[in-house]
Design a protein around this motif. Structure first.
Motif, PDB file in Angstrom:
ATOM      1  N   PHE A  43       7.455  -2.039 -18.201  1.00 23.67           N
ATOM      2  CA  PHE A  43       7.065  -3.058 -19.172  1.00 23.67           C
ATOM      3  C   PHE A  43       5.661  -2.858 -19.732  1.00 23.67           C
ATOM      4  CE2 PHE A  43      10.553  -5.404 -17.098  1.00 23.67           C
ATOM      5  CZ  PHE A  43      11.299  -5.680 -18.240  1.00 23.67           C
ATOM      6  N   THR A  44       4.778  -2.251 -18.941  1.00 27.90           N
ATOM      7  CA  THR A  44       3.416  -2.042 -19.435  1.00 27.90           C
ATOM      8  C   THR A  44       3.255  -0.694 -20.120  1.00 27.90           C
ATOM      9  OG1 THR A  44       2.657  -1.138 -17.320  1.00 27.90           O
ATOM     10  CG2 THR A  44       2.400  -3.526 -17.658  1.00 27.90           C
ATOM     11  N   GLY A  45       4.240   0.168 -19.963  1.00 32.24           N
ATOM     12  CA  GLY A  45       4.184   1.485 -20.595  1.00 32.24           C
ATOM     13  C   GLY A  45       3.301   2.465 -19.871  1.00 32.24           C
ATOM     14  N   ARG A  46       2.840   2.111 -18.689  1.00 29.19           N
ATOM     15  CA  ARG A  46       2.005   3.025 -17.901  1.00 29.19           C
ATOM     16  C   ARG A  46       2.872   4.070 -17.228  1.00 29.19           C
ATOM     17  NH1 ARG A  46      -1.832  -1.155 -14.695  1.00 29.19           N
ATOM     18  NH2 ARG A  46      -2.671  -2.203 -16.516  1.00 29.19           N
ATOM     19  N   ARG A  47       2.363   5.238 -17.196  1.00 29.49           N
ATOM     20  CA  ARG A  47       3.028   6.326 -16.495  1.00 29.49           C
ATOM     21  C   ARG A  47       2.161   6.713 -15.319  1.00 29.49           C
ATOM     22  NH1 ARG A  47       7.105   4.724 -18.322  1.00 29.49           N
ATOM     23  NH2 ARG A  47       7.910   5.351 -20.310  1.00 29.49           N
ATOM     24  N   SER A  48       2.777   7.183 -14.269  1.00 24.17           N
ATOM     25  CA  SER A  48       1.997   7.564 -13.084  1.00 24.17           C
ATOM     26  C   SER A  48       1.163   8.807 -13.367  1.00 24.17           C
ATOM     27  CB  SER A  48       2.938   7.811 -11.898  1.00 24.17           C
ATOM     28  OG  SER A  48       3.822   8.862 -12.192  1.00 24.17           O
ATOM     29  N   ALA A  49       0.009   8.862 -12.716  1.00 22.54           N
ATOM     30  CA  ALA A  49      -0.882  10.005 -12.881  1.00 22.54           C
ATOM     31  C   ALA A  49      -0.330  11.196 -12.121  1.00 22.54           C
ATOM     32  CB  ALA A  49      -2.271   9.656 -12.359  1.00 22.54           C
ATOM     33  N   HIS A  50      -0.598  12.377 -12.601  1.00 19.09           N
ATOM     34  CA  HIS A  50      -0.087  13.591 -11.946  1.00 19.09           C
ATOM     35  C   HIS A  50      -1.026  14.057 -10.923  1.00 19.09           C
ATOM     36  CE1 HIS A  50       3.332  13.774 -14.544  1.00 19.09           C
ATOM     37  NE2 HIS A  50       2.539  13.645 -15.589  1.00 19.09           N
ATOM     38  N   PHE A  69       7.811  -0.156 -10.251  1.00 21.93           N
ATOM     39  CA  PHE A  69       8.576   0.580 -11.260  1.00 21.93           C
ATOM     40  C   PHE A  69       8.802  -0.282 -12.500  1.00 21.93           C
ATOM     41  CE2 PHE A  69      12.730   1.621 -13.125  1.00 21.93           C
ATOM     42  CZ  PHE A  69      12.472   2.918 -13.546  1.00 21.93           C
ATOM     43  N   LEU A  70       9.219  -1.531 -12.288  1.00 22.46           N
ATOM     44  CA  LEU A  70       9.477  -2.437 -13.410  1.00 22.46           C
ATOM     45  C   LEU A  70       8.200  -2.758 -14.177  1.00 22.46           C
ATOM     46  CD1 LEU A  70      12.030  -4.897 -11.767  1.00 22.46           C
ATOM     47  CD2 LEU A  70      12.504  -3.084 -13.443  1.00 22.46           C
ATOM     48  N   VAL A  71       7.096  -2.971 -13.452  1.00 25.44           N
ATOM     49  CA  VAL A  71       5.810  -3.225 -14.113  1.00 25.44           C
ATOM     50  C   VAL A  71       5.420  -2.017 -14.958  1.00 25.44           C
ATOM     51  CG1 VAL A  71       3.335  -3.524 -13.697  1.00 25.44           C
ATOM     52  CG2 VAL A  71       4.978  -4.939 -12.476  1.00 25.44           C
ATOM     53  N   GLY A  72       5.627  -0.820 -14.418  1.00 30.03           N
ATOM     54  CA  GLY A  72       5.332   0.397 -15.171  1.00 30.03           C
ATOM     55  C   GLY A  72       6.171   0.519 -16.432  1.00 30.03           C
ATOM     56  N   TRP A  86       0.825  -1.205   0.000  1.00 26.26           N
ATOM     57  CA  TRP A  86       0.000   0.000   0.000  1.00 26.26           C
ATOM     58  C   TRP A  86       0.864   1.262   0.000  1.00 26.26           C
ATOM     59  CZ3 TRP A  86      -0.949   3.509   4.240  1.00 26.26           C
ATOM     60  CH2 TRP A  86      -1.898   4.474   3.939  1.00 26.26           C
ATOM     61  N   ILE A  87       1.881   1.295   0.863  1.00 26.59           N
ATOM     62  CA  ILE A  87       2.768   2.462   0.919  1.00 26.59           C
ATOM     63  C   ILE A  87       3.535   2.598  -0.386  1.00 26.59           C
ATOM     64  CG2 ILE A  87       4.782   3.456   2.080  1.00 26.59           C
ATOM     65  CD1 ILE A  87       3.625   2.256   4.688  1.00 26.59           C
ATOM     66  N   ALA A  88       4.008   1.483  -0.944  1.00 20.15           N
ATOM     67  CA  ALA A  88       4.716   1.532  -2.227  1.00 20.15           C
ATOM     68  C   ALA A  88       3.807   2.060  -3.328  1.00 20.15           C
ATOM     69  CB  ALA A  88       5.250   0.149  -2.600  1.00 20.15           C
ATOM     70  N   SER A  89       2.526   1.653  -3.310  1.00 18.67           N
ATOM     71  CA  SER A  89       1.600   2.140  -4.337  1.00 18.67           C
ATOM     72  C   SER A  89       1.351   3.639  -4.179  1.00 18.67           C
ATOM     73  CB  SER A  89       0.283   1.359  -4.301  1.00 18.67           C
ATOM     74  OG  SER A  89      -0.475   1.672  -3.159  1.00 18.67           O
ATOM     75  N   LYS A  90       1.418   4.147  -2.958  1.00 19.44           N
ATOM     76  CA  LYS A  90       1.318   5.594  -2.731  1.00 19.44           C
ATOM     77  C   LYS A  90       2.556   6.305  -3.274  1.00 19.44           C
ATOM     78  CE  LYS A  90      -2.548   6.016  -0.404  1.00 19.44           C
ATOM     79  NZ  LYS A  90      -3.687   6.753  -0.922  1.00 19.44           N
ATOM     80  N   PHE A  91       3.736   5.754  -2.979  1.00 21.15           N
ATOM     81  CA  PHE A  91       4.996   6.337  -3.481  1.00 21.15           C
ATOM     82  C   PHE A  91       5.023   6.360  -5.005  1.00 21.15           C
ATOM     83  CE2 PHE A  91       7.693   5.024   0.442  1.00 21.15           C
ATOM     84  CZ  PHE A  91       7.391   6.212   1.075  1.00 21.15           C
ATOM     85  N   MET A  92       4.605   5.253  -5.598  1.00 16.26           N
ATOM     86  CA  MET A  92       4.703   5.105  -7.051  1.00 16.26           C
ATOM     87  C   MET A  92       3.452   5.610  -7.781  1.00 16.26           C
ATOM     88  SD  MET A  92       7.709   3.917  -7.124  1.00 16.26           S
ATOM     89  CE  MET A  92       7.893   3.498  -8.845  1.00 16.26           C
ATOM     90  N   LYS A  93       2.498   6.154  -7.036  1.00 16.84           N
ATOM     91  CA  LYS A  93       1.264   6.728  -7.583  1.00 16.84           C
ATOM     92  C   LYS A  93       0.450   5.724  -8.409  1.00 16.84           C
ATOM     93  CE  LYS A  93       2.966  11.503  -7.643  1.00 16.84           C
ATOM     94  NZ  LYS A  93       3.589  11.410  -6.398  1.00 16.84           N
ATOM     95  N   THR A  94       0.366   4.487  -7.899  1.00 14.70           N
ATOM     96  CA  THR A  94      -0.440   3.454  -8.563  1.00 14.70           C
ATOM     97  C   THR A  94      -1.590   2.998  -7.679  1.00 14.70           C
ATOM     98  OG1 THR A  94       0.956   1.661  -7.721  1.00 14.70           O
ATOM     99  CG2 THR A  94       1.532   2.582  -9.884  1.00 14.70           C
ATOM    100  N   ASP A  95      -1.834   3.689  -6.572  1.00 13.95           N
ATOM    101  CA  ASP A  95      -2.839   3.252  -5.614  1.00 13.95           C
ATOM    102  C   ASP A  95      -4.247   3.240  -6.202  1.00 13.95           C
ATOM    103  OD1 ASP A  95      -3.519   2.350  -2.985  1.00 13.95           O
ATOM    104  OD2 ASP A  95      -4.391   4.321  -2.624  1.00 13.95           O
TER     105      ASP A  95
END
Length: 90
Positions: A83-90, A78-81, A18-27
């Motif tokens: 390989f999938t080409g997803r960028r974090s939302a602003h 980060f690695l999933v992002g 959960w904390i990692a998803s907050k850091f990486m903006k994938t929550d």
């Protein structure tokens, strides 16, 4: 982390994911189950990488295990992002 048991893995993995998803903006894309999976897989990834550098990860305790899971989960997201080409939302 083997000494923590399955409940420990789920708790630490869930918090770290959960904390990692907050850091990486994938929550926004992840639910609680995916946070737990990301945290546990991140812990395995982080533990594997630390073992490559000769760090004793088995007897390190809760805090070190949590930090390992958190760092591994961030790396995994980060690695999933990448390989999938997803960028974090602003």
């Amino acid at each position: 982390m083997l000494g923590l048991g399955i409940i420990g893995w789920i708790i630490i993995g869930g918090l770290a994911g959960w904390i990692a998803s907050k850091f990486m903006k994938t929550d926004a894309q992840q639910g609680i189950l995916l946070n737990i999976v990301v945290g546990i897989v991140g812990g395995l990834l982080g533990g594997f990488i630390l073992k490559l550098f000769g760090v004793d990860v088995e007897g390190a305790g809760w805090i070190f295990s949590f930090i390992t899971c958190l760092a591994g989960a961030c790396l995994l997201l980060f690695l999933v992002g990448l390989f999938t080409g997803r960028r974090s939302a602003h």
